[in-house]
Design an enzyme around this catalytic site. Structure first.
Site, short mmCIF file in Angstrom:
data_model
loop_
_atom_site.label_atom_id
_atom_site.label_comp_id
_atom_site.label_asym_id
_atom_site.label_seq_id
_atom_site.Cartn_x
_atom_site.Cartn_y
_atom_site.Cartn_z
N LEU A 53 0.92 -1.34 0.08
CA LEU A 53 -0.02 -0.21 -0.20
C LEU A 53 0.99 1.19 0.02
O LEU A 53 0.37 2.39 -0.17
CB LEU A 53 -0.99 -0.04 1.04
CG LEU A 53 -1.60 -1.16 1.47
CD1 LEU A 53 -2.53 -1.01 2.84
CD2 LEU A 53 -2.45 -1.77 0.48
N ALA A 80 3.17 4.41 -0.83
CA ALA A 80 3.42 5.25 -1.77
C ALA A 80 3.59 6.55 -1.32
O ALA A 80 3.07 6.84 -0.44
CB ALA A 80 2.14 5.08 -2.92
N SER A 88 -5.43 2.42 -8.22
CA SER A 88 -6.34 3.61 -7.86
C SER A 88 -7.17 3.86 -8.96
O SER A 88 -6.70 3.85 -9.98
CB SER A 88 -5.54 4.79 -7.45
OG SER A 88 -5.96 5.81 -7.68
N GLU A 123 -7.47 6.85 -9.83
CA GLU A 123 -6.86 7.81 -10.44
C GLU A 123 -6.16 7.30 -11.67
O GLU A 123 -5.83 8.04 -12.61
CB GLU A 123 -5.57 8.47 -9.57
CG GLU A 123 -6.09 9.56 -8.66
CD GLU A 123 -6.30 10.95 -9.32
OE1 GLU A 123 -5.54 11.47 -10.04
OE2 GLU A 123 -7.48 11.29 -8.96
N TYR A 141 1.32 11.04 -10.27
CA TYR A 141 0.76 9.95 -9.47
C TYR A 141 0.03 8.83 -10.13
O TYR A 141 0.23 7.75 -10.12
CB TYR A 141 -0.03 10.55 -8.16
CG TYR A 141 -0.78 9.47 -7.46
CD1 TYR A 141 -0.17 8.90 -6.31
CD2 TYR A 141 -2.22 9.07 -7.58
CE1 TYR A 141 -0.76 8.07 -5.61
CE2 TYR A 141 -2.77 8.25 -6.81
CZ TYR A 141 -2.32 7.44 -6.17
OH TYR A 141 -2.79 6.74 -5.20
N HIS A 181 -10.98 6.26 -0.51
CA HIS A 181 -11.49 5.65 0.62
C HIS A 181 -11.10 6.36 1.68
O HIS A 181 -9.89 6.90 1.97
CB HIS A 181 -11.19 4.14 0.82
CG HIS A 181 -9.86 3.73 0.26
ND1 HIS A 181 -9.65 3.88 -1.25
CD2 HIS A 181 -8.73 3.55 0.98
CE1 HIS A 181 -7.97 3.61 -1.14
NE2 HIS A 181 -7.76 3.11 0.03
N1 GDD Z 1 -6.46 17.77 -1.32
C1 GDD Z 1 -7.24 18.89 -1.55
N2 GDD Z 1 -7.47 19.94 -1.20
N3 GDD Z 1 -8.38 18.51 -2.71
C2 GDD Z 1 -9.18 19.42 -3.09
C3 GDD Z 1 -9.25 20.73 -2.51
C4 GDD Z 1 -8.17 21.12 -1.26
O1 GDD Z 1 -8.06 22.19 -0.71
N4 GDD Z 1 -10.16 21.45 -3.02
C5 GDD Z 1 -10.97 20.73 -4.05
N5 GDD Z 1 -10.29 19.36 -3.89
C6 GDD Z 1 -10.68 18.56 -4.85
C7 GDD Z 1 -9.26 17.86 -5.72
O2 GDD Z 1 -9.13 18.74 -6.79
C8 GDD Z 1 -9.86 16.51 -6.01
O3 GDD Z 1 -10.57 16.75 -7.35
C9 GDD Z 1 -10.92 16.10 -4.87
O4 GDD Z 1 -10.98 17.40 -4.28
C10 GDD Z 1 -10.17 14.83 -4.07
O5 GDD Z 1 -8.80 15.12 -3.60
P1 GDD Z 1 -7.91 14.46 -2.49
O6 GDD Z 1 -8.70 14.19 -1.31
O7 GDD Z 1 -6.63 15.10 -2.61
O8 GDD Z 1 -8.01 12.94 -3.37
P2 GDD Z 1 -7.76 12.47 -4.80
O9 GDD Z 1 -8.92 12.11 -5.30
O10 GDD Z 1 -6.86 13.35 -5.42
O11 GDD Z 1 -6.75 11.25 -4.42
C11 GDD Z 1 -7.13 10.14 -3.45
O12 GDD Z 1 -7.91 9.19 -3.97
C12 GDD Z 1 -7.19 8.29 -5.02
C13 GDD Z 1 -8.31 7.28 -5.48
O13 GDD Z 1 -9.07 8.05 -6.37
C14 GDD Z 1 -5.72 9.55 -2.92
O14 GDD Z 1 -6.15 8.98 -1.65
C15 GDD Z 1 -5.01 9.01 -3.77
O15 GDD Z 1 -4.10 8.29 -3.14
C16 GDD Z 1 -6.07 7.59 -4.32
O16 GDD Z 1 -5.30 6.89 -5.25
#
Ligand code: GDD
Length: 304
Positions: free
Chosen positions: A52, A54, A97, A99, A121, A151
Site C-alpha cells: 500500500l 506510496a 487507484s 486515479e 501519481y 476511501h
Molecule cells: N486535497 C485537496 N485539497 N483537494 C481538493 C481541495 C483542497 O483544498 N479542494 C478541492 N479539492 C478536490 C481535488 O481537486 C480533487 O478533485 C478532490 O478534491 C479530491 O482530492 P483528494 O482528497 O486530495 O484526493 P484525490 O482524489 O486526489 O486522491 C485520493 O484518491 C485516490 C483514489 O481515487 C488519494 O487517496 C489517492 O492516493 C487515491 O489513489
C-alpha cells in the site's frame, strides 16, 4: 514495514496507527532500498503481502514528479522482484487507484475501462498495475490489484479534501479557524469508507486465482456536496466560511470518478457497508470530539 525515521519517532510519525501499534511487529526498511525489502522477505517469509505504500497525495505529485515516479514505480518493482526471488508463493496485493482512469472514457468505470491518468501519481499507479499483472502472467505470482476509489476515515491525512473539510468544521466550531480555503468544488468522487475497502483487499488474496477488481460504492458526490453535508451536520452555513483559492486547483484535474464494483460483488461477495452520509458523520464527529466538542451520534440524512 516502516522507515527507520518513523520507528525512531513513533508518536509523531505513526500516531495514526497508535491504537494498533502494540499488535504489530514493524520492520525497518525503505521502499527506496531493494536490499532492505529483500531482507524483510527473507526474515519474515510472509504468506500475504499488501503493498500500500506510496507517495499518495495527487497534488504533491505535480510539485515533485520525480520523487513520486521514482518511489512509486521503483518501490513496486522492488517489492515484486524481491517477492519473486525469496517467497514466490506469497500472495501479493497492489494498491491500484481510480486515479488511473483520470480523464474518464466511460461512466461508471469498470476493470476494463481505458486508463487515462492525469498526474505523475496516476501514471505511477498505472505502471504499478502493469508490473503486478506482468508478474502474475510471466512468473505465476498470485498477484492482484485493487482499483480502489477514494476511501476515507477519521484517520485520513489532513491534506486530503475530506479530512481538510471535517477537521475544518471542528476547528471553526472551536473558534480556531474563521475560513476554509479549498480548490475545485465541482470535482466529483466516489467516496467510501476505508474500513470496508480493506475487507475487499483481504478477500482478493483469499481467492484461488489472482485478479484485478474495482472497489467502489457506485455513488459520486461533489466536493460541494461533502462540504454541505459536513457543515450541515453542525448547523453551520458553509457560504460564510468557504473561500476558493487557486492554490488548491490542479494543473490537470480528474473531474469525475464513479466505479462499478459488480465484479467484486459477484466474485468476492463484497459490498460497502458505510454510505456517504455515514462516512461524513463519522469523520465530523471524530474531529469534533478530538477538540472536546460532542455531537449527537445518530446518522444525519444525506443532503445535496
Ligand atoms: N486535497 C485537496 N485539497 N483537494 C481538493 C481541495 C483542497 O483544498 N479542494 C478541492 N479539492 C478536490 C481535488 O481537486 C480533487 O478533485 C478532490 O478534491 C479530491 O482530492 P483528494 O482528497 O486530495 O484526493 P484525490 O482524489 O486526489 O486522491 C485520493 O484518491 C485516490 C483514489 O481515487 C488519494 O487517496 C489517492 O492516493 C487515491 O489513489
Amino acid at each position: 514495514m516502516a522507515r527507520r525515521v518513523a520507528l525512531e519517532d513513533p508518536s509523531r510519525r505513526l500516531g495514526r496507527i497508535g491504537p494498533v501499534l502494540g499488535r504489530l511487529h514493524l520492520h525497518a526498511a525503505s521502499l527506496e532500498s531493494f536490499p532492505s525489502i529483500y531482507q524483510i522477505f527473507r526474515a519474515v517469509q510472509p504468506e500475504e503481502c499488501y503493498h500500500l505504500a506510496a507517495q499518495s497525495f495527487v497534488s504533491y505529485s505535480f510539485d515533485d514528479e520525480f520523487s513520486t515516479l521514482n518511489t512509486n514505480i521503483n518501490g513496486t518493482h522492488f517489492v515484486l522482484a524481491a517477492l519473486k526471488d525469496v517467497v514466490p508463493k506469497c500472495r501479493f496485493y497492489f494498491a491500484g487507484s481510480s486515479e488511473m482512469f483520470g480523464k474518464v472514457t466511460e461512466i461508471p468505470q469498470i476493470e476494463t475501462t481505458r486508463f487515462h491518468p492525469r498526474s505523475a501519481y496516476g501514471i505511477s499507479k498505472v505502471a504499478g498495475f502493469d508490473l503486478t499483472r506482468n508478474y502474475r502472467e510471466a512468473y505465476g505470482i498470485h498477484a492482484s490489484s485493487g482499483i480502489l476509489f477514494n476511501h476515507e476515515s477519521p484517520r485520513r491525512g489532513f491534506e486530503f479534501v475530506t479530512r481538510k473539510i471535517t477537521s475544518g468544521v471542528a476547528r471553526i466550531l472551536a473558534g480556531q479557524l474563521n475560513e476554509l480555503r479549498l480548490g475545485n468544488l465541482e470535482a466529483k468522487r466516489d467516496w467510501g469508507h476505508a474500513r470496508d475497502y480493506v475487507e475487499a483487499m483481504w478477500s482478493m488474496l483469499q481467492q484461488e486465482q489472482p485478479d484485478d477488481y474495482v472497489v467502489a460504492t457506485g455513488k459520486s458526490h461533489s466536493v460541494s456536496d461533502f462540504v454541505r453535508n459536513a457543515f450541515g451536520l453542525v448547523g453551520l452555513d458553509p457560504k460564510k466560511f468557504i473561500v476558493t483559492d487557486p492554490e488548491f486547483y490542479r494543473p490537470a484535474e480528474v473531474q469525475i470518478l464513479v466505479g462499478n464494483a459488480a465484479k467484486a460483488q459477484a466474485t468476492l461477495g463484497w459490498r460497502p457497508k458505510t454510505d456517504f452520509a455515514g462516512l461524513v458523520h463519522e469523520m465530523v464527529i471524530t474531529d469534533c470530539a478530538s477538540l472536546g466538542i460532542t455531537l449527537p451520534s445518530a446518522k444525519s440524512a444525506e443532503t445535496g
